[in-house]
Design an enzyme around this catalytic site. Structure first.
Site, short mmCIF file in Angstrom:
data_model
loop_
_atom_site.label_atom_id
_atom_site.label_comp_id
_atom_site.label_asym_id
_atom_site.label_seq_id
_atom_site.Cartn_x
_atom_site.Cartn_y
_atom_site.Cartn_z
N LYS A 1 32.65 42.50 34.52
CA LYS A 1 31.45 43.00 33.85
C LYS A 1 30.46 43.33 34.96
O LYS A 1 29.33 42.81 35.00
CB LYS A 1 30.95 41.91 32.87
CG LYS A 1 29.85 42.35 31.95
CD LYS A 1 30.31 43.26 30.83
CE LYS A 1 29.12 43.71 30.00
NZ LYS A 1 29.40 44.88 29.16
N ASP B 1 34.36 44.59 27.95
CA ASP B 1 34.21 45.05 26.56
C ASP B 1 35.13 46.24 26.28
O ASP B 1 35.77 46.31 25.23
CB ASP B 1 32.74 45.39 26.25
CG ASP B 1 32.00 46.07 27.40
OD1 ASP B 1 32.60 46.20 28.49
OD2 ASP B 1 30.85 46.47 27.21
N ASP C 1 44.53 35.88 24.59
CA ASP C 1 44.79 35.60 23.17
C ASP C 1 44.86 36.89 22.36
O ASP C 1 45.71 37.05 21.49
CB ASP C 1 43.72 34.69 22.58
CG ASP C 1 44.15 33.23 22.60
OD1 ASP C 1 44.98 32.88 23.46
OD2 ASP C 1 43.65 32.44 21.76
N ASP D 1 40.71 34.17 29.17
CA ASP D 1 40.97 33.30 28.01
C ASP D 1 40.97 34.15 26.74
O ASP D 1 41.89 34.09 25.91
CB ASP D 1 39.86 32.24 27.96
CG ASP D 1 40.15 31.13 26.98
OD1 ASP D 1 41.24 31.13 26.39
OD2 ASP D 1 39.28 30.26 26.80
N TYR E 1 33.83 28.17 33.23
CA TYR E 1 34.26 26.89 32.66
C TYR E 1 34.07 25.72 33.63
O TYR E 1 34.08 24.57 33.21
CB TYR E 1 35.73 26.96 32.23
CG TYR E 1 35.98 27.89 31.06
CD1 TYR E 1 34.93 28.48 30.37
CD2 TYR E 1 37.27 28.18 30.64
CE1 TYR E 1 35.16 29.34 29.32
CE2 TYR E 1 37.50 29.03 29.57
CZ TYR E 1 36.43 29.61 28.91
OH TYR E 1 36.66 30.46 27.87
#
Ligand code: NAD
Length: 356
Positions: free
Chosen positions: A188, A220, A248, A244, A142
C-alpha cells in the site's frame, strides 16, 4: 539413496487420519525414487495436553529441530476451547512456528478442472488458475511495537526492516524461478511508508533475478484482481496482514478447504501442513479428505528436500484420482464416480504416484 528424517506431528481430530495417508504416499514414492524417510513422532496441541499436561512439550521442539522437516496434521477441538489462552492447543502451534523461525508462509492455490464447480466463482474465471501466495509471517502489524489498548485508545505498529523484506522477497523470487517467473509484490505504497520501504527493497532484490517479471500492486486492487482474473498471478509476495487476508481470499478459488496445502519455511526449518483445522465434527469417521495433507507432503519434498520429481509424482497422482472421479464426501457433489474413504483416497494416490 537419499535419507531424510521427518518429525511427524499428528495432532488432534482428523490430524492422525490424514497424516497416516500422507505417510502411505511418501512410503510409496520413496521406493520409486530411492529415498529413505524416517519418521519421528512428536506431540502437539490437545493430545500433548492430555499426555504431557502442556500443548507443546520441550521434546517436541527438539524433535522438530533435529529433523529435516516437520509434517503436521492439525490441532484443537472443543474439549480444550475453555482453557486459558497460554494453555490452549493453538498456543503450542504458535510456539513451534516461533521456535523454528519460519518467516515465510506459502499457500499454493490450484484449481482442479474436475472440481471447477466447487468454487463460488464462475468456471471461466478460475479455470487454469495456479498461483502461490508468499506471506511474511513473523513481522509487520501483528508483531510491531509499541502496541496497546489504553482506555479510549488502542494502537498497533506496522514495522518492517529491510532485512525482513529482503529475505521474504528472495524466497518469493526463488519460488518464481521454479514456476512461471512472475512475481507480484502487494503493498500500500501510496499511503504507507512501510510499504514504500517494502517496494524499494523488493526492487533491489529483483536485480538479482533478471529472468523474473516483477510487478507491484496495491493491496486493494490485488483483492479485486484475485476474483476478477486470478490467472494473471503466478507468485504473490506480501506482508503479514495483507497476506493473511489475501491468502484466505485466494483459497476460495478452489472451493474446498480439504484440498489446500501450505508450508511455513525459514532459512533452516520447514513446517508443512494443510490449511484446514482438525475438523472435530468429522473426526474418526474415515470421511476426511486427505488431499490437502498429501499435497503438503509434496510441498515438503519440493521446497525442503529439493525432490521435485517425487513431488510432481504426488501432484500428478492427485490430479489423476480426481480426473477418474474418486471423491471423498466433502467433494462428492462434484462429478463423483465413486465416493471413497480417507484411507481409500490415500491408497489410490499412493498407487498412482508409484505407477507414474
Ligand atoms: P476446520 O478447518 O477444522 O473445519 C471447518 C469445516 O471444514 C468443518 O465442517 C470440517 O468438517 C471441514 N473440513 C476441514 N478439513 C476437512 C477435510 N480435510 N476434509 C473434509 N472436510 C474438512 O475449522 P474449524 O471447525 O473452525 O476448527 C476446528 C478446530 O481446528 C478448532 O479447534 C480450531 O482452533 C482448529 N484449527 C486448527 C488449525 C491448525 O491446526 N493449523 C487451523 C484452523 C483451525
Amino acid at each position: 539413496m537419499k535419507r531424510y528424517t521427518v518429525a511427524l506431528i499428528k495432532g488432534d481430530g482428523i490430524g492422525p487420519e490424514i497424516i497416516d495417508e500422507a505417510v502411505k504416499v511418501l512410503d510409496a514414492i520413496s521406493v520409486k525414487e530411492d529415498l529413505e524417510i524416517t519418521y519421528k513422532e512428536a506431540l502437539l496441541g490437545g493430545s500433548a495436553i492430555e499426555m504431557k499436561g502442556t500443548p507443546i512439550p520441550p521434546e517436541t521442539i527438539e524433535i522438530a529441530k533435529s529433523a529435516d522437516a516437520v509434517l503436521f496434521g492439525a490441532i484443537g477441538g472443543p474439549k480444550w476451547d475453555d482453557l486459558p489462552r497460554d494453555q490452549r492447543p493453538e498456543t503450542g502451534l504458535l510456539k513451534l512456528r516461533k521456535a523454528l523461525e519460519v518467516f515465510a508462509n506459502l499457500r499454493p492455490v490450484r484449481v482442479y478442472d474436475e472440481l471447477i464447480n466447487a468454487s463460488t466463482l464462475k468456471p471461466e474465471v478460475i479455470k487454469g488458475s495456479d498461483l502461490i501466495v508468499v506471506r511474511e509471517l513473523t513481522g509487520g502489524l501483528y508483531f510491531g511495537e509499541p502496541r496497546g489498548y489504553e482506555g479510549e485508545k488502542a494502537f498497533n505498529t506496522m514495522v518492517y526492516t529491510k532485512d525482513e523484506v529482503r529475505r521474504i522477497a528472495k524466497k518469493a523470487f526463488e519460488i518464481a524461478m521454479k514456476r512461471n517467473k512472475k512475481v507480484t509484490s502487494v503493498d500500500k505504497a501510496n499511503v504507507l511508508e512501510v510499504s514504500q520501504l517494502w517496494r524499494d527493497t523488493v526492487n533491489e532484490v529483483a536485480q538479482e533475478f533478471p529472468e523474473i517479471t516483477l510487478e507491484h500492486m496495491y493491496v486493494d486492487n490485488a483483492a479485486m484482481q484475485l476474483v476478477r482474473d486470478p490467472k494473471q498471478f503466478d507468485v504473490i509476495v506480501t506482508g503479514n496482514i495483507f497476506g493473511d487476508i489475501l491468502s484466505d481470499e485466494a483459497s476460495m478459488l478452489s472451493g474446498s478447504i480439504g484440498l489446500l496445502p501450505s508450508a511455513s519455511i525459514g532459512e533452516k526449518y520447514g513446517l508443512y501442513e494443510p490449511i484446514h483445522g482438525s475438523a472435530p465434527d468429522i473426526a474418526g469417521q474415515g470421511i476426511a479428505n486427505p488431499i490437502a495433507m498429501i499435497a503438503s507432503a509434496a510441498m515438503m519434498l519440493k521446497y525442503q528436500f529439493g525432490e521435485e520429481r517425487a513431488a510432481n509424482r504426488i501432484e500428478e497422482a492427485i490430479k489423476k484420482v480426481l480426473k477418474e472421479g474418486y471423491r471423498t464426501r466433502d467433494i462428492a457433489a462434484f462429478d463423483a464416480k465413486e465416493v471413497v474413504t480417507t484411507s481409500e483416497m490415500g491408497s489410490l494416490i499412493a498407487q498412482y504416484a508409484s505407477e507414474l
